[in-house]
Design a protein around this motif. Sequence first.
Motif, PDB file in Angstrom:
ATOM      1  N   LEU B 250     -94.438 -39.057  38.734  1.00 21.79           N
ATOM      2  CA  LEU B 250     -95.279 -39.297  39.898  1.00 21.79           C
ATOM      3  C   LEU B 250     -95.207 -40.750  40.341  1.00 21.79           C
ATOM      4  N   ASN B 251     -94.281 -41.481  39.731  1.00 21.64           N
ATOM      5  CA  ASN B 251     -94.005 -42.847  40.182  1.00 21.64           C
ATOM      6  C   ASN B 251     -95.108 -43.861  39.966  1.00 21.64           C
ATOM      7  N   PHE B 252     -95.959 -43.614  39.000  1.00 20.43           N
ATOM      8  CA  PHE B 252     -96.943 -44.653  38.713  1.00 20.43           C
ATOM      9  C   PHE B 252     -96.274 -45.809  37.986  1.00 20.43           C
ATOM     10  N   LEU B 253     -95.237 -45.478  37.228  1.00 19.11           N
ATOM     11  CA  LEU B 253     -94.481 -46.496  36.515  1.00 19.11           C
ATOM     12  C   LEU B 253     -93.395 -47.006  37.451  1.00 19.11           C
ATOM     13  N   LYS B 254     -93.345 -48.321  37.612  1.00 19.98           N
ATOM     14  CA  LYS B 254     -92.359 -48.890  38.520  1.00 19.98           C
ATOM     15  C   LYS B 254     -91.161 -49.419  37.758  1.00 19.98           C
ATOM     16  N   VAL B 255     -90.117 -49.785  38.516  1.00 16.50           N
ATOM     17  CA  VAL B 255     -88.871 -50.319  37.927  1.00 16.50           C
ATOM     18  C   VAL B 255     -88.470 -49.455  36.732  1.00 16.50           C
ATOM     19  N   GLN B 256     -88.524 -48.145  36.969  1.00 14.77           N
ATOM     20  CA  GLN B 256     -88.354 -47.227  35.854  1.00 14.77           C
ATOM     21  C   GLN B 256     -86.980 -47.279  35.225  1.00 14.77           C
ATOM     22  N   GLN B 257     -85.971 -47.545  36.031  1.00 14.42           N
ATOM     23  CA  GLN B 257     -84.646 -47.391  35.447  1.00 14.42           C
ATOM     24  C   GLN B 257     -84.152 -48.636  34.754  1.00 14.42           C
ATOM     25  N   SER B 258     -84.847 -49.751  34.882  1.00 11.03           N
ATOM     26  CA  SER B 258     -84.362 -50.920  34.155  1.00 11.03           C
ATOM     27  C   SER B 258     -85.432 -51.529  33.261  1.00 11.03           C
ATOM     28  N   ASP B 259     -86.313 -52.349  33.823  1.00 15.92           N
ATOM     29  CA  ASP B 259     -87.279 -53.049  32.976  1.00 15.92           C
ATOM     30  C   ASP B 259     -88.110 -52.106  32.121  1.00 15.92           C
ATOM     31  N   PHE B 260     -88.555 -51.032  32.724  1.00 15.10           N
ATOM     32  CA  PHE B 260     -89.529 -50.201  32.000  1.00 15.10           C
ATOM     33  C   PHE B 260     -88.950 -48.866  31.571  1.00 15.10           C
ATOM     34  N   ILE B 261     -87.663 -48.851  31.366  1.00 11.92           N
ATOM     35  CA  ILE B 261     -87.017 -47.599  30.944  1.00 11.92           C
ATOM     36  C   ILE B 261     -87.548 -47.150  29.590  1.00 11.92           C
ATOM     37  N   PHE B 262     -87.896 -48.107  28.742  1.00  9.11           N
ATOM     38  CA  PHE B 262     -88.412 -47.727  27.441  1.00  9.11           C
ATOM     39  C   PHE B 262     -89.711 -46.945  27.575  1.00  9.11           C
ATOM     40  N   ALA B 263     -90.527 -47.357  28.555  1.00  8.58           N
ATOM     41  CA  ALA B 263     -91.780 -46.636  28.745  1.00  8.58           C
ATOM     42  C   ALA B 263     -91.526 -45.191  29.149  1.00  8.58           C
ATOM     43  N   VAL B 264     -90.478 -44.992  29.934  1.00  9.14           N
ATOM     44  CA  VAL B 264     -90.109 -43.615  30.303  1.00  9.14           C
ATOM     45  C   VAL B 264     -89.786 -42.827  29.042  1.00  9.14           C
ATOM     46  N   LEU B 265     -88.976 -43.457  28.207  1.00 10.21           N
ATOM     47  CA  LEU B 265     -88.564 -42.809  26.965  1.00 10.21           C
ATOM     48  C   LEU B 265     -89.773 -42.511  26.101  1.00 10.21           C
ATOM     49  N   ALA B 266     -90.633 -43.500  25.964  1.00  8.07           N
ATOM     50  CA  ALA B 266     -91.791 -43.332  25.088  1.00  8.07           C
ATOM     51  C   ALA B 266     -92.742 -42.285  25.629  1.00  8.07           C
ATOM     52  N   GLU B 267     -92.873 -42.235  26.962  1.00  6.49           N
ATOM     53  CA  GLU B 267     -93.784 -41.241  27.529  1.00  6.49           C
ATOM     54  C   GLU B 267     -93.235 -39.839  27.319  1.00  6.49           C
ATOM     55  N   GLU B 268     -91.928 -39.686  27.550  1.00  9.93           N
ATOM     56  CA  GLU B 268     -91.403 -38.320  27.547  1.00  9.93           C
ATOM     57  C   GLU B 268     -90.978 -37.855  26.170  1.00  9.93           C
ATOM     58  N   LEU B 269     -90.587 -38.812  25.283  1.00  9.14           N
ATOM     59  CA  LEU B 269     -90.130 -38.385  23.959  1.00  9.14           C
ATOM     60  C   LEU B 269     -91.047 -38.828  22.828  1.00  9.14           C
ATOM     61  N   GLY B 270     -92.099 -39.552  23.166  1.00 10.18           N
ATOM     62  CA  GLY B 270     -93.115 -39.862  22.175  1.00 10.18           C
ATOM     63  C   GLY B 270     -92.685 -40.852  21.108  1.00 10.18           C
ATOM     64  N   PHE B 271     -93.515 -40.966  20.105  1.00  6.53           N
ATOM     65  CA  PHE B 271     -93.264 -41.873  18.991  1.00  6.53           C
ATOM     66  C   PHE B 271     -91.982 -41.466  18.281  1.00  6.53           C
ATOM     67  N   PHE B 272     -91.819 -40.200  18.184  1.00  5.74           N
ATOM     68  CA  PHE B 272     -90.644 -39.597  17.571  1.00  5.74           C
ATOM     69  C   PHE B 272     -89.369 -40.099  18.250  1.00  5.74           C
ATOM     70  N   GLY B 273     -89.308 -39.988  19.578  1.00  9.21           N
ATOM     71  CA  GLY B 273     -88.132 -40.443  20.307  1.00  9.21           C
ATOM     72  C   GLY B 273     -87.950 -41.942  20.188  1.00  9.21           C
ATOM     73  N   ALA B 274     -89.058 -42.691  20.286  1.00  4.70           N
ATOM     74  CA  ALA B 274     -88.955 -44.144  20.211  1.00  4.70           C
ATOM     75  C   ALA B 274     -88.457 -44.580  18.848  1.00  4.70           C
ATOM     76  N   ALA B 275     -88.930 -43.899  17.819  1.00  2.00           N
ATOM     77  CA  ALA B 275     -88.496 -44.261  16.476  1.00  2.00           C
ATOM     78  C   ALA B 275     -87.002 -44.020  16.305  1.00  2.00           C
ATOM     79  N   ILE B 276     -86.523 -42.922  16.868  1.00  4.45           N
ATOM     80  CA  ILE B 276     -85.080 -42.654  16.791  1.00  4.45           C
ATOM     81  C   ILE B 276     -84.302 -43.763  17.472  1.00  4.45           C
ATOM     82  N   LEU B 277     -84.820 -44.178  18.652  1.00  2.00           N
ATOM     83  CA  LEU B 277     -84.150 -45.251  19.379  1.00  2.00           C
ATOM     84  C   LEU B 277     -84.111 -46.519  18.542  1.00  2.00           C
TER      85      LEU B 277
END
Lengths: 615, 412
Positions: B250-277
């Motif tokens: 819904l585009n609340f997160l800005k600059v999604q594809q560069s600066d805040f790409i990690f937030a996208v990852l963390a939101e959609e894949l959770g702690f589990f996904g972030a830990a893998i990263l």
Amino acid sequence: MAATMVRRPPRVFGMYGAVALAFLMLLGQLWSVQIANGGQYLRRAEVNRVRIIAEKPLRGVIYDRAGRQIARNVPSWTIAIRPADLPRVKTVRAETIERLGRVLEMSAEDISRIVDQAKEDPFTPVRIKSPVPRDLALVIEEQQNLFAGVVVQSTPIRAYPEAQHFGKILGYTGPIPAAGIQTRLDTGYQRDDTLGLSGIEAAFEDEMRGRRGLKQVEVDALGRVTNELSVVETTVIGGNVALTLDAQLQRRASELLAAGMAKAKSGQAALVALDPRNGDVLAMVSLPEYDNNLFAAGISSADYKRLSEDRWTPLVNHAIAGQYPPGSTFKMVTAAAALQERIVNPQTRINCPASVTVNGRTFRNWNPLGQGTLNARESLARSCDIYFYEVTGGNPHSGFKGMGIQKLAEYARAFGYGERSGIRLAGEERGLVPTEEWKREVKKETWFIGDNYNVGIGQGDLLATPLQMANMTAAIANGGTLYRPRIASAVRDAGGNVTQTIAPEVIRKLPVAPEHMAIIRAGMRDVVAHSEGTAYHALKQPELPIAGKTGTAEFYGPMDSKGNLPTHALFVGYAPYEDPQIAVAVIVYNGGEGSETAAPIVAETLKAYFTLGVR
Amino acid sequence: MQRKSWAKFDLWLLFLALALACFGFLVIRSATLLADQQVSRQLITQAAFAGVGLMALFAIAALDYRVLGTLAIPLYFGTIAILGAVLVAGKTIYGAQRWIAVGPVQFQPSELAKFAVIVCLARYLSGREEKGFGLKTLVGSLLIVLVPVALVYRQPDLGTSLVLMAIWFGMVFIAGAPLQWLGGLLAVPFVAFPLVWRVMHDYMRRRLTIFLAPERDPFGEGYNMIQARISVGSGGWWGRGLGNGTQTQLNFLKVQQSDFIFAVLAEELGFFGAAILLGLFGAVFFRCLLIGQRSRDSFGRLLAAGVTSMLLFQVFINIGMNIGLAPVTGIPLPFISAGGSSLLTVFISLGVLQSVLIHAQARRYDTQPNVSVPATIRIRRERFPLRWVGGRIGRSVAARRLQRLTRPGAHR
């Protein structure tokens, strides 16, 4: 140097350590944000995407007594901005505002100023321009990505067909005025609401505004609704108000009054028509009028300035707020008081010369030829001033004692003069019934016998509104019951069911015996039907049995070549004589002779009531 | 003697890089998902750059890394020239002059600068090694790095300036700078903070204050930090699912594809996904440092140190700014952030490290030139860098390997 056998760990382990430290910090913070506080952030994500939007209710419609729509809603488009959804990057934000300004033909500074004023509530849309043409609204809506934060609202606005006949009665709606906005906000209004500001729109604001519904929706970051989630409160459409006015009679009366005004070269006039059986307002005209469709879309300051500075004050409803000397139309009150107080009896005759002189002052009769001796009925029919001078102030030459201003004032007030009738419209004035005390306090002068005389014939400091004159006429017509004028009879919901009944209300019964009332009525009939009646020639014996009273009231203004003060033209009347169904009062400002200017207007209006089949 | 040996190619590093790049594709797809398209333009561009990067990696790996060393000076001055050109003719995006358009593609020279600085410093520091790490070396290395830093800072790009300083610090540390000096230098910014504060660009000052209290301007400057943290936090254990993150979609997160790409990852894949990263990145750093340990000469070691410093700093700061540990500085997340220049630079850097492995010279030791060392000890030093950590296990592994190597007919 290499020879040292001290085995220090290579520096690379420092880097391993840095990596480990970095990862521990990241994992730790990640844990804190996602696991420890995850719930809180999830809630905030929900707050972001879920909005409660209010759905504006449709405003109630206004009908006349026959069910015709005289104020309704038509679709219109408003361009608004929701400040919280404007682009955050300053350059993009400025671009968007400028782009909007070009499209709307407004300056970017104006738009920015409006947006800045709504800083405290960035989630509510603030109106930028309304109305805008449908095509413009669609253009903006289609290019929503270029106009982030701009909201296109389809709002209904008021439309008033035949504004020139109804204008002031209906009033207009507009944005909430700045003064007192807090109370409105507290009672459920939102900043961008419109409400009724005058006339019926204001008087029945609570009934007609309805109640906004609340919907829970999902929005994206631009504020666009992507999904409807649930309905929190259903929208309640505003109630429809059924007025007692008859649209056709109103139109006809307005035309007649305008024509009469034009003929007399007058700039201001008013007409009130009441039903004597219950106090219903059948017609209420105040000229000059304005087009309240100008207000529906938000009046331009140029237009408003023009209206408010017009010397004939088109924004004021003169039918209820205009205060004029009633002149001879007041004589019924004097007559009723004199009879009831036994100052005279129905047969008592008083001499009506061309003038009398008292204390060195000459008080003229309107008729310079003198009218002989007349009784009450005849004095009314011929409008002899001397009769009424004497019953009020007495005759020092003959020793005849009048009733005095105190008594007359009592009766005047009983007939509704000097007080507000309580009609459900804002802005009603109370008129003025002068007394000795009043004169002493306000004008700092003593009461003279001449003052009695003047008030007795409806002049002096006496002031009345056309509504009061009509109400008096109606009370006389129905035999002595003074009703509270009723402007609306019911409020109905969208399904037609009555939600509120406004019943006819009696203010008081007049303190006049029926036989005295009968004499008064007979006198009024003679005005029209008797060859000596002051309106006989002007009205040419209409078929419809009309009873009435002429009035030619002097007021302070530039005198004519003969040294006479200017006069208003007045006439009050009712019909049919035997079983009255309608009473009308007309005043034409500076209209000259009551019989010439005002009487025909009343007569035609009374006739129209029957020819139009008003029920 | 120089020998190419593709057998020494670090397959693990390659797989990790590819895994991270693919992870990046997944997340970029989510961040650029449009209603009607499965694959967005940015995703295709990223994949294309990854392809080019991969080829570059192999090309550079094939090249002897020491050639790079000889090219250090022209590379350095070329970079300075390009940075200067950017200041004059660069395109302004998001209010900074960072990009130059080369044909249809936008190219960020500051990424190139990172690579150039690594190579240059490695060359300089390894060249001065025999003299020991003296004050002259320190000042010299500082000068080398400060020129690009100044040019980059003026763009203005605080993030890349800091990355360059981090590279310098890591390399100088590995090169053997006395710890007291390093400690002292670290203290300088803190002590000189008031002066630094006054000299800073306005936007950098704002970034720092917002970092400390983002809630003070929730719809203005603090918006991105707050929304990023909300995005990360709302992921919970398992995330909201790819393509289902409400903050992202819904585009609340800005600059999604560069600066805040990690937030996208963390939101959609959770702690589990972030830990893998984080695990994948950890493994990459581990492999890079291992290459540094295996390197036969200090040039290679310093290259590894530089690359690791660069990657570590970027990873830490980028992820940190998504979760509230660091102020927003526009540093991309290696492999994951959409950005061709960054991806390319990372692949090239890894290619250089592969080259260090492949073109490893036969036995020559920095600290003991021309000393003939018993074969066993040599072998141990070469093959068993884990000796310090392994203990008894390491020794038994070492013993077995020693057996295999010293069997008759084995290659040396």
